[in-house]
Design a protein around this motif. Sequence first.
Motif, PDB file in Angstrom:
ATOM      1  N   LEU C 215      37.487  39.686  47.634  1.00 26.83           N
ATOM      2  CA  LEU C 215      37.323  40.833  46.644  1.00 26.83           C
ATOM      3  C   LEU C 215      38.943  41.345  46.032  1.00 26.83           C
ATOM      4  CD1 LEU C 215      35.661  43.310  48.988  1.00 26.83           C
ATOM      5  CD2 LEU C 215      34.627  42.102  47.342  1.00 26.83           C
ATOM      6  N   ILE C 216      38.827  41.902  44.696  1.00 25.08           N
ATOM      7  CA  ILE C 216      39.880  42.368  44.281  1.00 25.08           C
ATOM      8  C   ILE C 216      40.197  43.726  44.664  1.00 25.08           C
ATOM      9  CG2 ILE C 216      41.182  43.111  42.106  1.00 25.08           C
ATOM     10  CD1 ILE C 216      39.992  40.670  40.805  1.00 25.08           C
ATOM     11  N   GLU C 217      41.013  44.056  45.364  1.00 27.76           N
ATOM     12  CA  GLU C 217      41.372  45.554  45.918  1.00 27.76           C
ATOM     13  C   GLU C 217      42.068  46.333  44.735  1.00 27.76           C
ATOM     14  OE1 GLU C 217      42.051  46.736  49.620  1.00 27.76           O
ATOM     15  OE2 GLU C 217      40.556  45.264  50.536  1.00 27.76           O
ATOM     16  N   GLN C 218      42.743  45.767  43.945  1.00 28.20           N
ATOM     17  CA  GLN C 218      43.450  46.409  42.739  1.00 28.20           C
ATOM     18  C   GLN C 218      44.052  45.208  41.741  1.00 28.20           C
ATOM     19  OE1 GLN C 218      46.528  49.320  44.009  1.00 28.20           O
ATOM     20  NE2 GLN C 218      46.849  50.061  41.991  1.00 28.20           N
ATOM     21  N   PHE C 219      43.756  45.884  40.490  1.00 28.55           N
ATOM     22  CA  PHE C 219      44.299  44.986  39.605  1.00 28.55           C
ATOM     23  C   PHE C 219      45.190  45.787  38.659  1.00 28.55           C
ATOM     24  CE2 PHE C 219      43.458  42.789  35.202  1.00 28.55           C
ATOM     25  CZ  PHE C 219      44.135  41.683  35.449  1.00 28.55           C
ATOM     26  N   GLY C 220      46.382  45.511  38.404  1.00 31.41           N
ATOM     27  CA  GLY C 220      47.162  46.339  37.622  1.00 31.41           C
ATOM     28  C   GLY C 220      48.526  45.770  37.654  1.00 31.41           C
TER      29      GLY C 220
END
Lengths: 306, 361, 374
Positions: C215-220
């Motif tokens: 999973l992507i936990e955060q994209f930034g």
Amino acid sequence: MTVLEAPAAPERPSAQDEGQLERATERRNRRTYLALLLPGLLGLLVSFVFPLAYMVRMSFNQGAPDGVIVETFTLDTYIQPLTDPYYWRVTLDTFQMGVTVGILCVIVSYPVALFLARSTSKWRGLLVAIAIAPLLTSAVVRTYGWMVILGTNGLINSSLGGLGLIDTPLKLTNNMTGVTIGLVEIFMPYAILAMISGFGRLSPQLEEAAGSLGASKFKVFTRVTLPLCLPGLLTAFLLVFVLSISTFITPRLLGGGSVQVLATEIYDQTTGLLNWPFAAALSVILLVLFGLIIAVYQRLTKKIGG
Amino acid sequence: MRATIKGKMAAVAALSAAVLVLSGCGGGSEAAGSGGSATSGEVNLIAYSGVWQDQYTAAVIEPFQAKYPDIKINYASKRSSAEMLSALQGQKNNPATDVAIMDNSVSTTGNKQGLFEKVDEESVPNLANVPEKFRDKEAYGPVAMLDAVGLVYDTATFPEAPDSWKVLWDPAYAGKINVNAPPSLLGLSLTAITSKMEGEDYTQGIDSAVTRLKEMAPGVQTFAPNPDEYQNVITGQTVLGLGQNARGQFYSDQSNKKMGVTFPKEGTVYQINTINLVKDAPHSEAAKTFVDYALSAEAQTAFAKALFYAPSVTNAELPADVKDRVVPTDGSLNIVPLDVEFLSSARDKWTDTWKRQIITN
Amino acid sequence: MTEPKLSIVDLTKRYAADLDPAVDRLNMEVEEGHLVALLGPSGCGKTTTLRMVAGLMDPTAGSIVVDGKEITHTPVNKRGMGMVFQSYALFPHMNVEQNVAFGLEMRQVTKAEQKARVAAALDMVQLGHLGKRQTKELSGGQQQRIALARALVVEPTLLLLDEPLSNLDAKLRETMRTEIRAIQQRTRATTLFVTHDQDEALDMADRIAVMNGGLIEQFGSPTEVYERPRTHFVANFIGQANFLAARVGAETGRANLAGESHYKVEVDGLGQFGAIGSTGLSGSSHELVIRPHRLNVSLHPGAAQAPLAGTIERVSYTGDALAVAVRIGDQQLHAQMLTSSGDLPRIGDAAYLSWAADDAYLLPAAAQPVRLAA
């Protein structure tokens, strides 16, 4: 004014001592290696060097009829085959058979070897074992198997005849065709093993890289996979070639007396006509042939950067 | 500690070297000594392999051992007489063999090379029953059994046995013929027979025979039948071939008469086996006992029944059905004489001729 | 916003039905010209994602769209991407020029153009003089650059880098980082970059996708994932962090224009503090994240307002910095000091900690570190 003398060299001797200690240990180790190597070297001497030397010496003797060996030093045993077109033909046939069997064997083994080399399946080990399992049966037994398959009333001829495809049986045995078919199958496991070990530079990443750069599956094969397999293919070819030209059983059994190669000639001279010096000379010639091929092979591998 | 290990290692190295050297040259040393007597010890016999060995063991060796339980026969089998000769030549300076049964063309060579001993009636009483014509002129090993080259045929293809060697040239059977090329005695015999058929004196030259044999060659399925010339016909790989009468008769029975063997009218060549005492044999006394037994009526009859070899002694009585199938030795068969002296000089030449001119790939 | 260069929609990869998916309904959009790092520990699905984008692996479900065109099932050789492999995958039977020219040759570019473009590409990676070399004669860094030149010379729609720096030694890795970034910015190649190294990602990327368990936990952006981690995993994986379980009290005011608020929070054993977080956290428990270097450490009381008194438990001197572990009650807090500050602390010394409210960040997710429900 006092002149300070430089401290004498032995003041700090430890480094030097250590060096000597190391060298001494090394020398001791070397002696141990030698002691360990000795039995093997002696074994090699007794089982390989001595018979070879004996054979070379034998080749300079003179063979008289009925197995009488005249101890002498003559080159007749060499001059005779080298000036006789018959032996040139036999040598050429031997060479040709080796090349044909080598090429065919490499062609039929390559897909199998490539599949096995690339397989990541958990069954890979088992598949490799199955591919080389024929080695568990002797070449004699497998040759007899081929005699049954290729014979006038054999599997192939009776199948083709039964299907009405042929009227008279094909002559698949007791000639070079039969010998070639038999040898190709018999040496496949060797070829496969040699290839698998020779495909070291092949990696799935290289094929993927080629694909990502726009190469179609065919291009990936011709531009990357095949060139990288070349060293393995060459090794396999050489192995099969050498095995082919030195084998005697299959040409003898499947050749039906019509296939005359150096190995069968040597056999006939030894066991049939008891002309050991002549057989020894032919063996030396065969050995020289091996040497030439191996030299060419090494040149080639250097060229393709193996 | 270190020193001990090193010492052990050196000991192991030396020991293994010694073992290798010993095993390397230990071959023939066991022969000396042990001599034995006429009724005890061992006899090292060298003779043919395969069915010959099976039948000879059952018909001669086993009864012999029942009679002389203290003599042990060690049978070393060879595929051909030439191989036997080769083996005996190898042991010339240190014989390990006592008795050799081999083709007379080869044993004559052995006699000349001083490999064999003379045989007399004193030590081998049964020699008295061997007629003069089957004894060696110089009293070396006598004939032990006789056979002749025959034509082997498939009985389904030939309900009547072919009566002429000419059938080998019949295009109807092209590709279904097996001919054992020289140096096999079968091929040498065919060369002589063909030469004679062509009205040629093969002791002077075989050009006509070669021409004829070249015509036959393309129709030959194999010049080295495997597993042997009889099985090739029995399995149907071929329908005609050269063979020996004795083995042919035997395999004819074995195959339920699928195969037959016959003597064509143009004549044939004897195949004669002699029994020979090896010179300086390690167990010569027991060996003579065995040779004597091998020449007994009992042994000769038993082997004739087993493998259809004609006896070489006058006192062997064969049942009619066996007598009809062994090669006649009374002069009734048309024989092409192939002199052993001549053969010994012609073997290499004829073999070469076959390889270079007759056998074509 | 313009159309994204690359859109990944619900991309899923399952290696076997009975295993958890390696990549689980992943969604991501990449802007033209951006360098996006897929960052995460091994086995997080980052390489699998890259391989699916490259076309080296078939997705189980979902789609990949490049320039508005779906390419989910386009074969690898028709995707026009440039890929650099971890092992560089230079063709050992070709020299440097032949390697770089391979992609052009496959595109049936004329010989003359091939020559010019190969030369330009080699110049770009500053290896113009090595064209005739065999690849095995090159150093790791040189091979790396050749691989990059080979991928870029075809002007790829996307540049895909699979852990390109992991086989280099530490020093070279930093140089190459800068160089790759510079080349990428010069060529404006939209780039997907797989790495497990947070420094690399922070240094090079325009956007970071922090992945964990498929999973992507955060994209930034790098600052977002560092300063405003969405989860415990992200805060922990990127940089170092002190985690304190806090009960969030009343909002004390709006902190900034980004819609964050200041709160009063209470941490067991430490007392009450100010903290920052997204709005609406009052009344629940959240984790407080404080970066070690944002903690002020003083060996004397009174240097800061209302400091927390503790004892130094561990000192770690690394030249530039001094890391200390300070024990306060049953909490151990990690902090960093500058080594220039006169007296160096010793184990057992008293230490006084304080921090600014803006540096104590409340994780938006629930207090217990739980995996995000997909």
